[in-house]
Design a protein around this motif. Sequence first.
Motif, PDB file in Angstrom:
ATOM      1  N   TYR A 287       0.658  -1.218   0.477  1.00 59.93           N
ATOM      2  CA  TYR A 287      -0.004  -0.019   0.080  1.00 59.93           C
ATOM      3  C   TYR A 287       0.663   1.495   0.077  1.00 59.93           C
ATOM      4  CZ  TYR A 287      -3.230   3.243   0.853  1.00 59.93           C
ATOM      5  OH  TYR A 287      -4.203   4.738   1.372  1.00 59.93           O
ATOM      6  N   ARG A 288       0.985   2.611  -1.102  1.00 57.56           N
ATOM      7  CA  ARG A 288       1.105   3.320  -1.378  1.00 57.56           C
ATOM      8  C   ARG A 288       0.519   3.585  -1.970  1.00 57.56           C
ATOM      9  NH1 ARG A 288       5.566   5.937  -3.851  1.00 57.56           N
ATOM     10  NH2 ARG A 288       5.548   4.469  -5.403  1.00 57.56           N
ATOM     11  N   ARG A 289      -0.045   5.554  -1.464  1.00 52.24           N
ATOM     12  CA  ARG A 289      -0.846   6.184  -2.398  1.00 52.24           C
ATOM     13  C   ARG A 289      -0.018   6.902  -3.397  1.00 52.24           C
ATOM     14  NH1 ARG A 289      -5.491   9.863  -0.922  1.00 52.24           N
ATOM     15  NH2 ARG A 289      -3.919  10.005   1.177  1.00 52.24           N
ATOM     16  N   THR A 290       0.108   7.023  -4.472  1.00 52.57           N
ATOM     17  CA  THR A 290       1.319   7.571  -5.482  1.00 52.57           C
ATOM     18  C   THR A 290       0.329   9.053  -5.546  1.00 52.57           C
ATOM     19  OG1 THR A 290       0.388   5.929  -7.649  1.00 52.57           O
ATOM     20  CG2 THR A 290       2.158   5.183  -5.610  1.00 52.57           C
TER      21      THR A 290
END
Length: 385
Positions: A287-290
């Motif tokens: 999970y990583r909002r880019t």
Amino acid sequence: GLTPPNHYSQPPPAISTLRLPGTYSRSKKYAKIGLTAPEQSLGGKSLDNFSHGLAGIVIGALRPNDGPPDRNTGLPTRSANDRAVFWATFLAGNAPDIDFIFPLFLGGGQAANFKYHRGITHSLPGVLVLSAVVTLLVKLLIPRARAGTVYLWSVLSMSVAHVFLDLLTSYGTRALLPWSDERLAWDILMIIDPVVTIPMGIAFIYGRYRPLLRRRALILAGAFVLLYIGTRTYIHHDLQAQLTREISPQGKIVKSSVLPGLYGVTGWNYVVEFDDRFVLGTVSFPYRRTSEEVTKKTPQDEVIRSAIQNEDVKEFMKFASYPQITYEHTTEGYRLLITDLRFRLRGRAPFGALVLLDNKLNVIHVNLRHGGFRGTPIPEAGRQG
């Protein structure tokens, strides 16, 4: 920090430049507002039919052949039942998309695709009836086949190779008809996914040259596809949970969706709806909002209420899970655009509705977009002009 996604990196065009292929009026009045000749589409937005057909063949391979080995070569032969099940599972894998002909008989105008596609033919009653039709057709071609066997494998193929795979996409499938008109969309697969299609295609071709290993190859391909779907399902569930956990402090969430990206397994899109705005962007696994883009909702007023009372627009609004509405006032009246924020490709919307109203708020033209890779530029929300 989060960066704007690529498909929003350029400033949006003025709404007066937007175009939606669809129905076309020859009136000079419409020439002033940039309407062009149509690219009318009756085609459905299913997982591609090549994949459906191959998946049907994989389902059929689960049944062992009951034909005796050839006396001379020792190769397995195919009985009437074997041949009938092969053709039945292949045809059943594609049969629900027969709904593309419904507009020819039932009408519905340019909203027919939204009204009929993935409807009753993709439901339990539709599967049972269409499986009977497939069985009848196959029995006409192969009279010695057992009808019960053909019917049961047709039902299994249609349910798994078509309806189940369609449910995994984002378009929405009304599988609960006639009891519910809800569009079910599990947001696991893109409409066209090579990782689903290619292994089954390779196994089918391989089986043509190595008949002794045909069934094993198809079953292995099917197992690989199930593993791939399971992996994507796990990733989707994980990203959805973590996105909700991270973004919920920003306010009360109306609803949210994590949607398959165009490429790869780890890159996904997301849309979160709040009372006054949409938050959308990209997210990756782990999970990583880019990226993030905040789009304000346009408050409903008389212009919007008048537009969405149109029957064609109503059908599009039933389809659109995250409708973004923008409009501008001109000397001719109002020009209103509705897009669904679930679907975007490099800043363009494959599905949309362009609505023209006169100054008395009478709808004078509706132009629907039924999908495609060119789409329509996504504008900023709110009134313009």
